[in-house]
Design a protein around this motif. Sequence first.
Motif, PDB file in Angstrom:
ATOM      1  N   TYR A 186      -2.939   3.288  -7.788  1.00 21.88           N
ATOM      2  CA  TYR A 186      -4.101   3.442  -6.898  1.00 21.88           C
ATOM      3  C   TYR A 186      -5.094   2.299  -7.080  1.00 21.88           C
ATOM      4  O   TYR A 186      -5.672   1.805  -6.103  1.00 21.88           O
ATOM      5  CB  TYR A 186      -4.780   4.786  -7.151  1.00 21.88           C
ATOM      6  N   ILE A 231       0.626   3.836  -3.139  1.00 17.84           N
ATOM      7  CA  ILE A 231       0.190   5.229  -2.933  1.00 17.84           C
ATOM      8  C   ILE A 231       1.298   6.190  -3.355  1.00 17.84           C
ATOM      9  O   ILE A 231       1.057   7.186  -4.043  1.00 17.84           O
ATOM     10  CB  ILE A 231      -0.215   5.451  -1.469  1.00 17.84           C
ATOM     11  N   TRP A 232       2.530   5.894  -2.932  1.00 17.49           N
ATOM     12  CA  TRP A 232       3.658   6.753  -3.305  1.00 17.49           C
ATOM     13  C   TRP A 232       3.876   6.747  -4.819  1.00 17.49           C
ATOM     14  O   TRP A 232       4.092   7.791  -5.430  1.00 17.49           O
ATOM     15  CB  TRP A 232       4.929   6.294  -2.594  1.00 17.49           C
ATOM     16  N   SER A 246      -3.669  -0.689  -5.312  1.00 17.65           N
ATOM     17  CA  SER A 246      -3.839  -0.569  -3.866  1.00 17.65           C
ATOM     18  C   SER A 246      -5.282  -0.866  -3.463  1.00 17.65           C
ATOM     19  O   SER A 246      -5.537  -1.550  -2.458  1.00 17.65           O
ATOM     20  CB  SER A 246      -3.443   0.836  -3.424  1.00 17.65           C
ATOM     21  N   ASN A 279       0.825  -1.215   0.000  1.00 19.07           N
ATOM     22  CA  ASN A 279       0.000   0.000   0.000  1.00 19.07           C
ATOM     23  C   ASN A 279       0.859   1.266   0.000  1.00 19.07           C
ATOM     24  O   ASN A 279       0.569   2.227  -0.718  1.00 19.07           O
ATOM     25  CB  ASN A 279      -0.920   0.003   1.222  1.00 19.07           C
TER      26      ASN A 279
END
Length: 537
Positions: free
Chosen positions: A454, A21-22, A457, A17
């Motif tokens: 995204y 996200i990064w 994730s 995650n």
Amino acid sequence: MVYLMKEFNMDQVSASNVLNIWSGVTNFAPLVGAFISDAYVGRFLTIAVSSVASFLGMLTITLTAWIPDLQPPKCQPELQLHGHCIGPSKAQIGVLIIGLGLLSIGTGGIRPCSIPFGIDQFDPTTEEGSKGISSFFNWYYTTFTLVILLTLTVVVYIQDQVSWVLGLGIPTILMASSIVLFLIGTRIYVHVKPHGSIFSSIAQVFVAAHKKRHLKLPEVGMDCGAYYDPPLKDYVLSKLPLTYQFRFLNKAAIMMENDIQPDGSFNRWRLCSVQDVEEVKCIIRIIPVWASGIISFTAMGQQGTFTLSQALKMDRHLGPKFQIPAGSMGVISMITIGIFLPVYDRIIVPALRKITKREGGITLLQRIGIGIFFSILAMIAAGMFEQKRRNSATLHPGAPPISVFWLSPQLVLMGFCEAFNILGQIEFFNKQFPEHMRSIANSLLFCSLGGSSYLSSLVVNIVHHVTGSHCRPDWLTNDINTGRLDYFYYLLAVMGAFNFVYFLYVAHRYRYKVQLQIEWKSSEPDVELSSMKHETE
């Protein structure tokens, strides 16, 4: 992934995650960087400031490995496997996020500007300049591939087997050196001034079309003189003729009484040129094709997350002493690309060209579609070989783990996916976008990668929370021998199949850009239409 799991004691879902996200933020950042560069500060200053941000980000990440207080307490691998280790504190996570955030800022400025800034140094109107641009592209991608191979082998080996401080410190020092080298050439660079924001011109077309929504469009063939079609600006090299797809936008270019003042000025939020309208249409046509890349890139993103989790559970030895770092397995995809691309360019394309009579052998959309198909095959292969690995580990617990090279088929297929899909999209965006929008075109690919991060994730979290129960662990549990990672791969394959059907639909409806080439003559201020050939495929 390995650093977060081993040094920060994160489970694989949490580490995945953080990375997703990064990665999403990092891949959307170039869109902001391209906007700031083109509208306000120019490419040189954007690269300079972004390089400093990248250096500070790498320095911060290196400090998390160097200073013990910036990491949670060390933990044995057996305890990490069962989630019994002390995790990072909020302060430790905060420092890590600051480092990753600075890297995202740096990437946002460097990615969209580095290639265009290099091209700015050449004069495309001369033969020497054209050859220089071609040579620059070749050197850029050759260097890029070489750096990736060194990163995935030498640097990753140092991180895995020697020291994380040294392994992270090397790219930090190199980043500082690159800033010095870049600034040395400040006085000899060609500095192209920013031309203003293209986002404003895009918004102006929609606003002007909305204001004139009640107007009736002229009949086709009876519209001569009805539309505002001035000479091109000096930085635009190709003229886009008026088309009748998305006709409602054509209203933005309809000239009405008092739209143009006696001194030639006009309100750009009420009247736009045909060129402005057609440039917006180019973007609208591309968006459905762009969206199809998100799911296929989601499959590619697993190379940096769960493929590493598989590699950590497999026999990575080459000989009795040397062990391949799990993070180096991506080299297989890079080698596949390096071997296949010359064969494709020198053998396959010429053979297809004789059959199809197309310059590239196949159309750009066909190339992208082949890449999407390979991403589906890669996920099917990944599921099959994960099932084999898991059965070997659970049915024969005392036996040695199977070789890590069983991951090769999925990585080779993913290499084909990259060779067709990513390179196809780069060429597609650069050819289908207007020339002065190519900074945005280069950013669009990274937006696809950001969207895929995204989405990945989101899928990971849904699978993690839905598939587990009190009686059985979820598919993506920390111990992948008790989970069902193969089912996760099959899920991505099914998503890819639906995406492939969607892509076939939008590709069938897509209309390639038509343009009129403009040749600029140095002896005359005016331009002439040297070719009326439609560049359709």
